[in-house]
Design an enzyme around this catalytic site. Structure first.
Site, short mmCIF file in Angstrom:
data_model
loop_
_atom_site.label_atom_id
_atom_site.label_comp_id
_atom_site.label_asym_id
_atom_site.label_seq_id
_atom_site.Cartn_x
_atom_site.Cartn_y
_atom_site.Cartn_z
CB CYS A 126 -1.45 9.22 -6.36
SG CYS A 126 -3.09 9.10 -5.59
N GLY A 154 -7.22 8.14 -2.13
CA GLY A 154 -6.42 9.28 -1.68
C GLY A 154 -5.30 8.91 -0.72
CG LEU A 155 -1.81 8.49 -1.96
CD1 LEU A 155 -0.79 9.61 -2.10
CD2 LEU A 155 -1.20 7.16 -2.44
N GLY A 197 -3.84 -5.40 -10.58
CA GLY A 197 -4.45 -4.45 -9.66
C GLY A 197 -5.90 -4.74 -9.36
CG ASN A 214 -1.17 5.52 -10.67
OD1 ASN A 214 -2.33 5.15 -10.42
ND2 ASN A 214 -0.35 5.93 -9.73
CB THR A 215 -5.84 5.01 -12.06
OG1 THR A 215 -5.44 6.09 -11.21
CG2 THR A 215 -5.88 3.73 -11.25
CE LYS A 238 -3.89 2.35 0.71
NZ LYS A 238 -4.14 3.05 -0.55
CE LYS A 262 1.22 2.50 -10.02
NZ LYS A 262 0.53 1.67 -9.02
N GLY A 273 -8.98 -1.27 -14.34
CA GLY A 273 -9.74 -2.45 -14.72
C GLY A 273 -9.46 -2.86 -16.15
#
Lengths: 305, 243
Positions: free
Chosen positions: A131, A72-73, A266, A193-194, A45, A166, A218
């Site tokens: 993020c 949000g981390l 993920g 990342n997303t 995490k 990342k 996804g």
């Protein structure tokens, strides 16, 4: 017998399958479900210097073929991660793990990296500059080549462990950022990342997420991830951990053919807690079907000839 | 937590929008009333969390309200259909703290998880009162089933079409519970919290990603730190709740 092992900056993994940061907690809770020592590694995490609650709820939305999150981390802060969470994981998982770190300033990234690098079971540092769910931090560092280079260089000075950056897909040209990180001393890159996304509740006429926007992940993003890994593979020499929408052993092989040396899984962990186990078990079967004897040989294989 | 395939053995409407579904399969992971299952449905990426209404050695009973694509799809499933479930999720209610005269308070589709709890408490010879709150007569379900268990049942309706006119708290304020167990919409939980001096447990709802504690999507603040509704909840004790 096929060989599923891969290598990341001198670290040999039994197989390329790594649960993605943010979808596997600190790992040890999955140990109740199956022997997690089958995993190639675990990206834990995302950790920040200070403890964080994260964003207000709702933090989760759904879409066709995927989901959005705006967690949000949330994390207990680096001190507790090092003193409690990583030792708990070390008790049940006996391989080196990937420590994913985030921050809101250069100082924070540096301090977080220094502290977490000291944990004996950390094998790789994953520097999250992508993020999308925090303000004035996270992705702000990953969307310009200059700031990506600056934070990579600063963190590079305080750790001897392999440093993977990342990357965010929310940029005009991901190869520019990738090259900047490589130039600043990154040993490897993790991507993607997303994607920044949003849903609106049409009955309430308001955003679904309390944070308004969130990170889209996804199976629906898999082609975007394959394309970006392909592009970055052409632009840099350092190894790539490919991620984004992977859900099957075939997806793993496709991602590696695009240029990944290892992969992360993920969102699929969230809908199927046994996803990584099932992929690892299916990999040798898929390799035999596709006449792959040694998995590490196929990295970037779609680029040749 | 266990993952497995379950067969629909019954799926029928209780009201216009509330359905009862019985599923046959491995029920060994379901250990406490107030726990939930997470159901995979065709074409929908995330699973749908539904609280367990009752359980036997071979079957899980769910009661769900059709509120979106997932529950709509569930309502159309025929007997014999197979569903992929994660079972045994969440902490559930702790029945051991009930005292001798617990009051169970349910609002709308918050009612179902109280059924198994009532059954359990009655088996332990507690004097159980159940307050069931609905908006109107047409929405009422399970009143007779709770009576058949042997519980004292009080129904409230907002429009007064059945039972006490008003909210569950209008019934609650006339009682002297040893302990309360509540499940229902957030405003109802808060009203119960403010109405009764008794200790109690409250079951919360939040939009979830995984349902088993991995994604931190459903975190809430409590007096004992951050808790995940899916894993550390959905049931929280009165003393730890932060509104």
């Amino acid at each position: 017998m096929v060989d599923t092992s891969v290598c990341l900056s001198g670290l040999t993994l039994d197989n390329p399958v790594i649960p993605c940061s943010g979808t596997f907690g600190f790992g040890y809770e999955f140990a109740d479900l199956y022997d997690i020592n089958i995993l190639g590694s675990i990206s834990v995490k995302g950790t920040t210097r200070e403890p964080r609650y994260g964003n207000d709820t709702p933090r989760i939305a759904e879409c066709t073929g995927g989901m959005l999150n705006a967690v949000g981390l949330q994390n207990p802060g680096v001190d507790r991660v090092v003193s409690e969470e990583l030792p708990k994981l070390a008790a049940v998982y006996h391989k080196p793990v990937i420590a994913n770190i985030s921050g809101f300033s250069l100082d924070e990234y540096v301090e977080c990296c220094e502290k977490i690098s000291a944990a004996p079971n950390v094998g790789i540092i994953e520097l999250n500059i992508s993020c999308p769910n925090v303000h004035n931090g996270g992705m702000a560092f990953g969307t310009s080549a200059d700031s990506a280079q600056a934070v990579t260089a600063a963190v590079r000075k305080v750790t001897d462990k392999p440093l993977y950056v990342k990357l965010s897909p929310n940029v005009t040209d991901i190869t520019e950022i990738a090259k900047a990180c490589e130039a600043a001393g990154a040993d490897g890159l993790s991507l993607i990342n997303t994607l920044l996304g949003m849903r609106i509740d049409v009955k309430r006429r308001k955003p679904v997420l309390a944070n308004t926007t969130g990170g889209f992940s996804g199976p629906a993003i898999f082609p975007v991830a394959v394309r970006m890994v392909w592009q970055v593979y052409n632009a840099v020499k350092v190894p790539i951990i490919g991620m984004g929408g992977i859900r099957t052993a075939r997806d793993v092989i496709e991602m590696m053919l695009a240029g990944a040396s290892a992969v992360q899984v993920g969102s699929e962990n969230l809908v199927n807690p046994f996803a990584c186990k099932e992929i690892i078990e299916a990999l040798p079967i898929e390799m035999e079907k596709l006449n792959i004897a040694k998995l590490s040989d196929i990295t970037g294989g779609a680029h040749h000839g | 937590m266990k993952k497995g395939l379950y067969t629909v053995t019954e799926n029928r409407a209780l009201t216009k929008s509330v359905f009862l579904m019985r599923l046959a399969g491995d029920t060994s992971a379901v250990t406490a009333p107030g726990q939930f299952v997470n159901i995979a449905l065709d074409g929908l990426y995330l699973r749908r969390p539904i609280s367990v209404c009752d359980v036997s050695e071979k079957e899980i009973t769910l009661i769900y309200k059709v509120v979106g694509d997932g529950t709509e799809q569930m309502s159309r499933l025929p007997e014999g259909a197979a569903l992929d479930l994660l079972t045994g999720l969440g902490n559930g209610f702790d029945a051991s703290l009930s005292g001798s005269k617990p009051v169970l308070i349910g609002g709308g589709v918050g009612v179902p998880p109280l059924f198994w709890l009532a059954k359990k408490l009655l088996q332990e010879d507690k004097q159980v009162t159940v307050i069931l709150g609905f908006n109107t007569k047409d929405e009422i379900f399970f009143q007779e089933e709770f009576k058949a268990l042997g519980a004292d049942v009080i129904v409230t309706t907002v429009d007064g079409s059945v039972g006490i006119k008003g909210f569950v708290t209008d019934a609650l304020k006339t009682l002297h519970p040893s302990y309360t167990y509540s499940c229902g919409p957030l405003p109802m939980l808060k009203a119960v919290y403010n109405t009764s001096d008794a200790d109690g447990q409250f079951s919360f709802e939040e939009r979830m990603g995984c349902g088993f504690g991995a994604c931190m999507g459903c975190t809430c603040k409590t007096k004992q730190g951050h808790k995940r509704i899916c894993k550390d909840g959905p049931v929280l004790k009165k003393e730890e709740i932060v509104w």
